[in-house]
Design a protein around this motif. Structure first.
Motif, PDB file in Angstrom:
ATOM      1  N   THR A  48     -10.760  -6.920 -16.349  1.00  0.00           N
ATOM      2  CA  THR A  48      -9.327  -6.836 -15.834  1.00  0.00           C
ATOM      3  C   THR A  48      -8.864  -8.244 -15.290  1.00  0.00           C
ATOM      4  OG1 THR A  48      -8.904  -4.805 -16.627  1.00  0.00           O
ATOM      5  CG2 THR A  48      -7.658  -5.585 -15.171  1.00  0.00           C
ATOM      6  N   LEU A 105      -5.236 -10.437 -16.040  1.00  0.00           N
ATOM      7  CA  LEU A 105      -4.329  -9.933 -14.537  1.00  0.00           C
ATOM      8  C   LEU A 105      -3.999 -11.276 -13.861  1.00  0.00           C
ATOM      9  CD1 LEU A 105      -5.207  -6.803 -12.807  1.00  0.00           C
ATOM     10  CD2 LEU A 105      -3.266  -7.082 -15.255  1.00  0.00           C
ATOM     11  N   MET A 125      -7.123  -4.256  -8.064  1.00  0.00           N
ATOM     12  CA  MET A 125      -6.615  -4.300  -9.567  1.00  0.00           C
ATOM     13  C   MET A 125      -4.909  -4.766  -9.667  1.00  0.00           C
ATOM     14  SD  MET A 125      -9.720  -2.313 -11.689  1.00  0.00           S
ATOM     15  CE  MET A 125      -8.805  -1.817 -13.343  1.00  0.00           C
ATOM     16  N   ALA A 152      -2.361  -7.563 -10.368  1.00  0.00           N
ATOM     17  CA  ALA A 152      -1.281  -7.713 -10.922  1.00  0.00           C
ATOM     18  C   ALA A 152       0.169  -8.173 -10.610  1.00  0.00           C
ATOM     19  CB  ALA A 152      -1.107  -6.554 -11.453  1.00  0.00           C
ATOM     20  N   LEU A 160       0.181  -4.211 -15.668  1.00  0.00           N
ATOM     21  CA  LEU A 160      -1.442  -3.129 -15.615  1.00  0.00           C
ATOM     22  C   LEU A 160      -0.746  -1.198 -16.213  1.00  0.00           C
ATOM     23  CD1 LEU A 160      -4.599  -3.191 -15.153  1.00  0.00           C
ATOM     24  CD2 LEU A 160      -3.723  -3.123 -12.810  1.00  0.00           C
ATOM     25  N   SER A 165      -2.461   2.208 -17.154  1.00  0.00           N
ATOM     26  CA  SER A 165      -3.204   2.570 -17.392  1.00  0.00           C
ATOM     27  C   SER A 165      -3.021   4.247 -17.745  1.00  0.00           C
ATOM     28  CB  SER A 165      -4.983   2.589 -16.323  1.00  0.00           C
ATOM     29  OG  SER A 165      -5.605   3.485 -16.696  1.00  0.00           O
TER      30      SER A 165
END
Length: 284
Positions: A83, A87, A109, A113, A120, A122
């Protein structure tokens, strides 16, 4: 046209997403165009199925070919390296549960972002099943919530990061029912123990007692996902049913986030399920 690329194509969810985008055309203006993971037989079949033109070896090579990405690796431990380059390029990314398998990876992560201004997202598909609304819509009539229990399949010995492969569903379900409170990693206190094919865990989330039962699937099948909420004046219990197109709601969630230019959940809310499940996994 928003061009969508995929990482972790070994996951059957990728074929679902390609169908929704290219065959069913559920989101006009969005199209699946690219796969990472190399030109093996499986990717060739996916490309033919959906009419995709681009296959690359590494996730970073998707940059320039796509405008959005969906990361689907079965092993959530692979999500950070897959990822981060996307990003960094400012590409919005949906990470198909779990976001990560460690707090360190999840934070990295989320920080990436924020730094690049990319979106991002999820989410467990169980956040969107119809039964969740029943737990939240009539809660006031049942009085204060005292105890929430979520059960379902998960294998602590799974090759795909143990409990994280399915167990993230349990935790995200509980958080969705509770209104997505933030639990910071340093504040997580859990008790967990393993009994044969069961893992039982208990914790407190936003002042409410929450328990989880993770049942290792057997050759004969697996336990259903189930939630029970006990209130001061009532109780509610439901199996949580995933329909044949259960991934569609997750894709809808992502497309909405892209349109709004922001993730529906804050970074702290996205970190919370990883923090809770990490604490449980460490004890078993």
């Amino acid at each position: 046209m928003m061009r969508v690329g995929f990482v972790g194509t070994e996951n059957s969810h990728v074929k679902h997403f390609i169908r929704f985008l290219n065959l069913d055309q559920r989101h006009p203006g969005y199209r699946a165009v690219a796969l990472s993971g190399g030109r093996g037989e499986h990717n060739a079949d996916l490309a033919e199925y959906g009419g995709l033109d681009v296959i690359v070896d590494e996730p970073s090579e998707l940059v320039g070919h796509i405008d959005a990405a969906i990361v689907c690796n079965r092993d959530g431990g692979l999500h950070r390296p897959a990822t981060e380059p996307l990003l960094r390029a400012g590409i919005p990314v949906l990470v198909d549960k779990p976001l990560a398998t460690t707090v360190t990876d999840a934070r990295a992560m989320l920080d990436q972002a924020e730094e690049s201004g990319s979106t991002l997202v999820s989410a467990s598909a169980l956040r969107f099943v119809p039964e969740i609304a029943e737990f939240t819509s009539g809660a006031a009539d049942r009085g204060e919530l005292r105890h929430l229990h979520v059960a379902g399949p998960a294998d602590p010995d799974s090759e795909y990061a143990g409990l994280f492969f399915y167990g993230i569903h349990h935790v995200e379900t509980a958080l969705e029912i509770l209104g997505n409170p933030v639990v910071r990693p340093g504040d997580v206190t859990v008790q967990a123990e393993r009994h044969g094919d069961l893992v039982r865990a208990s914790t407190t989330i936003d002042g409410r007692m929450v328990t989880f039962t993770f049942v290792t699937p057997s050759d004969g099948g697996q336990a259903p996902f189930h939630a029970t909420a006990v209130h001061t004046r009532g109780a509610l219990a439901h199996n949580l049913t995933l329909g044949p197109d259960y991934n569609a709601a997750t894709l809808d969630h992502f497309v909405t986030a892209i349109g709004q230019g922001r993730a529906p959940l804050s970074p702290e809310q996205l970190l919370t399920p990883v923090a809770i499940l990490s604490a449980i996994a460490e004890q078993v």
